[in-house]
Design a protein around this motif. Sequence first.
Motif, PDB file in Angstrom:
ATOM      1  N   TYR A 190      33.910  40.986  23.019  1.00 49.38           N
ATOM      2  CA  TYR A 190      34.158  40.123  23.716  1.00 49.38           C
ATOM      3  C   TYR A 190      34.923  38.889  22.318  1.00 49.38           C
ATOM      4  N   ARG A 234      42.610  45.642  30.971  1.00 49.36           N
ATOM      5  CA  ARG A 234      42.296  44.719  30.256  1.00 49.36           C
ATOM      6  C   ARG A 234      42.840  45.658  29.188  1.00 49.36           C
ATOM      7  N   THR A 291      31.556  35.944  29.979  1.00 50.33           N
ATOM      8  CA  THR A 291      30.648  34.857  31.658  1.00 50.33           C
ATOM      9  C   THR A 291      31.556  35.582  32.886  1.00 50.33           C
ATOM     10  N   PRO A 292      32.915  35.491  32.534  1.00 48.10           N
ATOM     11  CA  PRO A 292      33.882  36.123  33.454  1.00 48.10           C
ATOM     12  C   PRO A 292      32.960  37.347  34.499  1.00 48.10           C
ATOM     13  N   GLY A 293      32.050  38.229  33.303  1.00 51.66           N
ATOM     14  CA  GLY A 293      31.326  39.009  34.087  1.00 51.66           C
ATOM     15  C   GLY A 293      30.137  38.671  35.172  1.00 51.66           C
TER      16      GLY A 293
END
Length: 265
Positions: A143, A172, A113-115
Motif C-alpha cells: 500500500y 486492483r 485501512t480499507p481492509g
Amino acid sequence: MRCCSAQITGVWESPEQTLENAEQVFCEAARAGAALISFPEQFATGWDPASNKNSEDFTGPTVTGLRRLAEKYSIAAIGSFREAFSPQPRNTSIAIGNDGEILATYAKIHLFTPGGENRAFTPGAGLATFTLGGVRFGLAICYDLRFPEIFRLYRREGVHAVIVPAAWPESRIRYWELFIQSRAAENQMYVAGVNTTGTNPVDRYAGASMTADPHGTIIARACEGNELLYYEIDPLVAECARRDFPVENDRKDALYVSLMREQTP
C-alpha cells in the motif's frame, strides 16, 4: 546486479512449512546468479489484515529461516513478516545479507485501512536503506506505493532501487503497474514489486510481479502463477538518468511546505 523476485504462494499460516519449501527457491536463484532474492508481503503466513497469529520477533521461524538460507546459499534476501510488537504487531520487511546478517528492517508506514489493517497492526514511523554490491536500496511494502512521499525521501537519500513486497489483489492489479512505473519515473530509480499469487481466505491475487527502471520502463514482468522473475539493477543507469535529466533541481520543496500551510484551516 542480478536480482530475483520470488513470486510464490506460501503455506497459509505455516511459516515453518513455507520456509522449508522456499529452500528450493533459494537454490534455483543462487544457481541463476542472483545476488538478491525478494519475497511477497508476509509470504511465510499469507497477508491477513486482521490476524496477529504467528507474530514473531527476530528469533522466530521466518527471520531465522531466511538468515539460514541466505547464508547457506550465499544470496541476500528480503522477506516480510508479522513482527511481534506492542501494543499490536507490525508488518515488517527485513533485508538479510548473503552472510545471514540483518542489513535493515522496515515497518509498513501506510497500513491498508480499507481492509482494516490499521485495527490489527501498528504502523511504522521510519524508512530503511542498505547497500549491497554498490547498489543503495530502500524498502517499502504494498500500500506504500500509493504514497509518493516516501519514495521521494528515498530519492533524497540517494537510493537506486526500492524493493516492494506486496499482496496486491487481482481486482486492483491495473493500479499496481501504474504506481510502480510512476514511482520509478518520478524518482529516477528502480522499483521492484514482488507480489503474491493464488487464492487464500483474504482475496485472490494475480501475481504480475514487475520491475520498472529509472525511466519508468517495465524491464521484467511475471505472469500469474508461481515464478522466479529475474532482472538487472545498474546504479549507473539511475545516476545517469538523474544527471542527464536533472528534475531534482527544479523542485521547490520550501514552497510546497508553505502552500500546504496556507491550505491548513
